[in-house]
Design a protein around this motif. Structure first.
Motif, PDB file in Angstrom:
ATOM      1  N   ARG A 535       3.900 -29.625  16.762  1.00 19.51           N
ATOM      2  CA  ARG A 535       4.025 -30.368  15.510  1.00 19.51           C
ATOM      3  C   ARG A 535       4.396 -29.418  14.367  1.00 19.51           C
ATOM      4  NH1 ARG A 535       4.377 -35.149  12.404  1.00 19.51           N
ATOM      5  NH2 ARG A 535       3.306 -34.782  10.417  1.00 19.51           N
ATOM      6  N   GLN A 538       7.996 -28.628  14.642  1.00 21.93           N
ATOM      7  CA  GLN A 538       8.827 -29.734  14.177  1.00 21.93           C
ATOM      8  C   GLN A 538       8.851 -29.787  12.648  1.00 21.93           C
ATOM      9  OE1 GLN A 538       6.937 -33.016  16.142  1.00 21.93           O
ATOM     10  NE2 GLN A 538       8.223 -32.879  17.976  1.00 21.93           N
ATOM     11  N   VAL A 539       7.688 -29.579  12.072  1.00 21.50           N
ATOM     12  CA  VAL A 539       7.603 -29.589  10.609  1.00 21.50           C
ATOM     13  C   VAL A 539       8.463 -28.479  10.023  1.00 21.50           C
ATOM     14  CG1 VAL A 539       6.061 -29.172   8.643  1.00 21.50           C
ATOM     15  CG2 VAL A 539       5.350 -30.706  10.491  1.00 21.50           C
ATOM     16  N   ALA A 542      12.202 -29.370  10.313  1.00 21.32           N
ATOM     17  CA  ALA A 542      12.600 -30.411   9.373  1.00 21.32           C
ATOM     18  C   ALA A 542      12.520 -29.922   7.929  1.00 21.32           C
ATOM     19  CB  ALA A 542      11.712 -31.647   9.558  1.00 21.32           C
ATOM     20  N   GLN A 577       8.673 -37.202   2.323  1.00 19.09           N
ATOM     21  CA  GLN A 577       8.809 -38.364   3.200  1.00 19.09           C
ATOM     22  C   GLN A 577       9.946 -38.091   4.176  1.00 19.09           C
ATOM     23  OE1 GLN A 577       6.854 -41.277   3.048  1.00 19.09           O
ATOM     24  NE2 GLN A 577       7.841 -41.759   5.000  1.00 19.09           N
ATOM     25  N   HIS A 578       9.574 -37.822   5.460  1.00 22.43           N
ATOM     26  CA  HIS A 578      10.580 -37.526   6.478  1.00 22.43           C
ATOM     27  C   HIS A 578      10.881 -38.794   7.269  1.00 22.43           C
ATOM     28  CE1 HIS A 578      12.275 -35.790  10.225  1.00 22.43           C
ATOM     29  NE2 HIS A 578      12.730 -34.861   9.402  1.00 22.43           N
ATOM     30  N   ASP A 580      11.527 -39.327  10.374  1.00 29.17           N
ATOM     31  CA  ASP A 580      10.889 -39.393  11.698  1.00 29.17           C
ATOM     32  C   ASP A 580       9.407 -39.023  11.640  1.00 29.17           C
ATOM     33  OD1 ASP A 580      13.333 -40.102  12.841  1.00 29.17           O
ATOM     34  OD2 ASP A 580      13.920 -37.987  13.014  1.00 29.17           O
ATOM     35  N   LEU A 581       9.084 -37.963  10.897  1.00 27.61           N
ATOM     36  CA  LEU A 581       7.695 -37.511  10.847  1.00 27.61           C
ATOM     37  C   LEU A 581       6.846 -38.342   9.905  1.00 27.61           C
ATOM     38  CD1 LEU A 581       8.319 -33.645  10.669  1.00 27.61           C
ATOM     39  CD2 LEU A 581       7.785 -35.028  12.694  1.00 27.61           C
ATOM     40  N   VAL A 584       4.500 -36.473   5.194  1.00 30.93           N
ATOM     41  CA  VAL A 584       3.855 -35.221   5.593  1.00 30.93           C
ATOM     42  C   VAL A 584       3.059 -34.697   4.403  1.00 30.93           C
ATOM     43  CG1 VAL A 584       4.192 -32.934   6.594  1.00 30.93           C
ATOM     44  CG2 VAL A 584       5.829 -34.778   7.079  1.00 30.93           C
ATOM     45  N   GLU A 588      -0.280 -29.831   5.102  1.00 30.99           N
ATOM     46  CA  GLU A 588       0.309 -29.508   6.406  1.00 30.99           C
ATOM     47  C   GLU A 588       1.579 -28.689   6.256  1.00 30.99           C
ATOM     48  OE1 GLU A 588       1.967 -31.703  10.471  1.00 30.99           O
ATOM     49  OE2 GLU A 588       1.330 -32.909   8.753  1.00 30.99           O
ATOM     50  N   PHE A 589       2.471 -29.069   5.341  1.00 36.87           N
ATOM     51  CA  PHE A 589       3.769 -28.377   5.312  1.00 36.87           C
ATOM     52  C   PHE A 589       3.788 -27.153   4.395  1.00 36.87           C
ATOM     53  CE2 PHE A 589       4.530 -31.615   1.967  1.00 36.87           C
ATOM     54  CZ  PHE A 589       5.021 -30.817   0.934  1.00 36.87           C
TER      55      PHE A 589
END
Length: 815
Positions: A535, A538-539, A542, A577-578, A580-581, A584, A588-589
């Motif tokens: 995860r 992926q973050v 992206a 606002q992603h 697919d994810l 977030v 977290e990011f």
């Protein structure tokens, strides 16, 4: 030409000074004249004796060639002049003369002219009548009288110049009358020597006047210093002390007597160190003082031996009222040669500051709700465990615990019940671990245990199971039977990590695995759990294109003044606002951005966007922007702030940068340098989450923050914990003392607002005012805020969400 102009200017200034000195009726001129005449009178007896001896030699040399009657008259007149001068000396001897009128200078000059005129008779009338051998002696004698008199009278410039003029003129006339070519050349030399003597006399007079001026200035400064010291003693909260080279008190004030608890007579017979290291024996009504030598006195001794200024040497003293702390600051007293003659300094009672520091230090390492260690102390213990892991058979383990039903308990029974659950969990854990183990609360419902000196994996797993069993038992909370439950993740040291972050991360992975597999259980970390990092990957992938794709935006949360209930500022909050994810969270990011080096680009975008929106649509409203510690430490950060302000046109005074205490952990010097650069620009600085993590109390003195932000954890516990209210009051008082404002985060209830208002907190933000909102909703919110009154305890806050009106839309479109 420039040289001649400079010389003329100096002569003009000298002439003006001499005119003021010898003719002015001002008190300052009279005082200087008194010093000049006093200098001449001091050596008058010696000069007059020399004159009489020289006169005797003249009579002896000229007795055979000059009529006796002429010599007798001349000698009597000279003796009379000398007697008059001695009379003046006798009259003023031993007296301190403060003032002399201009007439005194005139009289002294006339007396010098009279004696010089008598000596001028020798070269003018009698020198040609003497034999050649005697002429040489008389010339030498006259020259000596000329030079000696000139410099003896140099401190009284008019008298000296008259003396030189009379004798030089007499000598020159005598030489010119001779008609001999050799003597004509000698006359020219006399003219030259006269010029040299006059220049020397003027120089000596100027130096003497300058020395008198410096003495008068020194006396004036001494008087000013004395006045300042007396004013200091009367009005300052500090206590002044002064000792000589041996350390004995030379200045004992009433306040010093009261502080040290000894009489003035005893203090004057004692040394500073002796008084500080022993208990004073005073009547029972007066408290004695005992110094704890293990805390400060050796440092004071060393500072006194170095003969250099020192400050803030803190001593712990014991009094009948309890322990106290004194801070001693001093500098050596120097004589004119620069040698130390003693010390002067102040004693400051810093007990309140010390207690506040200890309280904040406690908060920096312990959880205020449960009394357990906090995250900072946990990291220190893990670092120690990793260091000891290299020893043979020395192993440790980290257990991360998370309550399974805590959110439900909070939502169902309220925060007070949730706090009671956390304290119950802490007590149960304390009953299960050894004194050598470390038990910590990481925040919220997260706990951690560091097991020391683990013998086997089985020992760790057995304890983990016992902890799960104990925490899964129901507890009676506020008269209700509450089901708690907990999940545990286990990481072994050193098997499951070589750094603190790696150990914590792997224990977290094991904890998440326990929750995913049903909760109420424990899991031991295994490498396969690292798949959870997918995860994060992926973050990260992206995140690299989030800005270009326009996926990031800002939301604003208003900050309201408690006193007049006006919106004073707004905090810019980053949202992602992603497609697919999904949404977030920054929690977290942001760590991912810091780790992969994207925080600089993201932070620069946030600064630029926040400044642009504020300048275009929020006129007059101050804004605050969170800055990551990693972003703050980057080399180009200051240029990014300048560029954002320049391009948007936002005044620096409307921008406030929020940092967390952790910014001081890695490179405090660089952090302070960047913060000072922001301060120089006019940007305000806020310290976020103060008191919840790494203690930056020492940096509050080294850097003038503008705002201290009270963490939402303290605000949430205001109504349920007395110590939380005490902590908030302490933070507000500390900020007020240091000239900072405070803002409380996470204010949700009117009762919390009332407590914060009573504590003196100036600003608040939280759901009581509004949730974070986009700019399109913030504008109408601000438009309608003027009709909103401050909620009272017991009232529910109204939701102020209104559609965007045309005026607000036009303002935003013109951005």
């Amino acid at each position: 030409m420039e040289f001649e102009s400079s010389m003329l200017g100096r002569l003009r200034l000298l002439w003006q000074h001499e005119q003021w000195l010898y003719s002015s009726a001002e008190a300052a001129a009279g005082e200087v004249r008194a010093r000049h005449i006093e200098a001449v009178l001091r050596i008058a007896p010696l000069v007059m004796v020399a004159n009489l001896l020289n006169a005797a030699l003249v009579v002896a040399f000229l007795a055979a060639t000059v009529p006796v009657i002429q010599l007798a008259i001349w000698a009597c007149l000279l003796a009379g002049g000398c007697a008059h001068a001695m009379r003046s000396w006798w009259r003023w001897r031993g007296r301190v003369v403060r003032q002399m009128p201009p007439s005194a200078v005139v009289r002294a000059t006339a007396q010098a002219a009279f004696i010089s005129g008598l000596w001028a008779v020798v070269p003018l009338l009698w020198l040609p009548m003497a034999p050649p051998a005697h002429q040489l002696m008389l010339a030498v004698l006259t020259s000596g009288v000329l030079c000696a008199g000139a410099f003896v009278l140099a401190t009284l410039l008019p008298a000296s110049l008259v003396h030189v003029a009379v004798l030089s003129l007499a000598a020159i006339v005598a030489l010119l009358r001779s008609g001999q070519s050799v003597l004509l050349g000698l006359a020219a030399m006399v003219v030259l020597y006269t010029v040299v003597i006059v220049a020397g006399v003027v120089t000596v007079s100027r130096l003497f006047s300058a020395r008198l001026a410096s003495q008068r200035e020194a006396e004036r400064q001494s008087q000013v210093v004395g006045l300042l010291l007396r004013d200091f003693e009367e009005h300052s909260v500090d206590v002044l002390w002064e000792v000589d080279r041996r350390g004995r008190f030379t200045h004992v004030s009433d306040r010093l007597v009261g502080l040290l608890g000894r009489s003035r007579e005893k203090l004057q017979k004692s040394t500073l160190v002796d008084v500080l290291q022993s208990r004073t024996k005073m009547p029972k009504r007066r408290a004695g003082v005992l110094i704890d030598e293990s805390n400060g006195l050796p440092a004071l001794r060393r500072a006194l031996l170095l003969d250099k200024p020192f400050r803030d040497v803190v001593l712990k003293v014991k009094q009948r009222e309890g322990s106290a702390w004194w801070s001693i600051t001093a500098k050596p007293l120097l004589d004119e040669a620069g040698h130390s003659t003693g010390w002067r300094g102040v004693i400051s009672d810093v007990t309140k500051q010390r207690v506040t520091h200890q309280r904040l230090a406690y908060l920096a390492h312990f959880d205020s709700l449960t009394g357990l260690a906090n995250r900072v102390q946990l990291r220190e213990r893990l670092d120690e465990a990793l260091t000891q892991a290299g020893e043979p058979r020395r192993r440790s383990a980290l257990l991360c615990l998370d309550l399974d039903n805590f959110k439900t308990i909070n939502d169902s029974f309220g925060h007070s019940a949730g706090d009671a659950v956390l304290r119950q969990v802490a007590r149960r854990l304390q009953g299960m671990v050894r004194s050598s183990d470390l038990l910590a609360r990481l925040g919220g419902d997260e706990f951690a245990v560091v097991l020391d000196d683990v013998r086997s994996n089985g020992e760790v797993l057995q304890l983990s199971q016992r902890l799960v069993d104990v925490l899964n038992r129901p507890a009676v909370i506020q008269g209700r039977l509450v089901s708690m439950g907990a999940s545990i993740g286990v990481a072994l040291i050193p098997e499951h990590g070589q750094t603190v972050d790696e150990i914590l991360g792997n224990a977290d992975l094991a904890l998440y695995a326990a929750k995913e597999r049903g909760r109420g259980r424990f899991e031991l970390f295994v490498p396969s759990l690292g798949l959870r990092n997918r995860r994060a990957s992926q973050v990260e992938a992206a995140l690299r294109e989030a800005i270009e794709r326009g996926e990031m935006s800002l939301e604003w949360q208003p900050q309201v003044a408690v006193g007049d209930w006006k919106v004073m500022s707004a905090e810019a909050l980053l949202r992602w606002q992603h497609p697919d994810l999904g949404l977030v969270e920054p929690s977290e990011f942001i760590p991912v951005a810091e780790r992969c080096g994207l925080i600089g680009d993201i932070g620069a975008w946030v600064l630029s966007r926040a400044c642009t929106e504020a300048q275009a649509a929020l006129p007059g409203l101050a804004i605050s922007v969170n800055v990551s510690p990693v972003q703050l430490m980057q080399e180009g950060f200051i240029e990014e702030v300048q560029r954002a302000l320049r391009q948007s046109g936002l005044p620096p005074s409307r921008l406030e940068v929020e940092i967390t205490e952790s910014v001081f952990m890695d490179d405090p010097a660089a952090a302070l340098s960047h913060l000072h650069a922001l301060k120089t620009m006019g940007v305000r600085i806020a310290l976020d989450d103060f008191g919840t993590g790494y203690s930056a109390f020492q940096y509050l003195r080294r850097f003038p923050f503008d705002t201290l932000k009270i963490d939402r954890a303290f605000v949430r516990e205001l109504m349920t914990h007395h110590d939380a209210r005490a902590i908030v009051r302490t933070i507000v008082q500390l900020a007020t003392t240091l000239g900072m404002q405070t803002i409380a985060e996470g204010v949700e209830e009117p009762v919390q607002l009332e407590v914060l208002n009573q504590a003196g907190c100036r600003l608040i933000q939280g759901y009581l005012v509004a949730r974070p909102m986009p700019l399109l909703r913030l504008l109408p919110f601000l438009e309608g805020w003027g009709s909103t009154s401050r909620p009272e305890p017991g009232e529910l806050p109204e939701t102020m969400q209104v559609p965007l009106d045309r005026r607000s839309a036009e303002a935003l479109a013109g951005r």
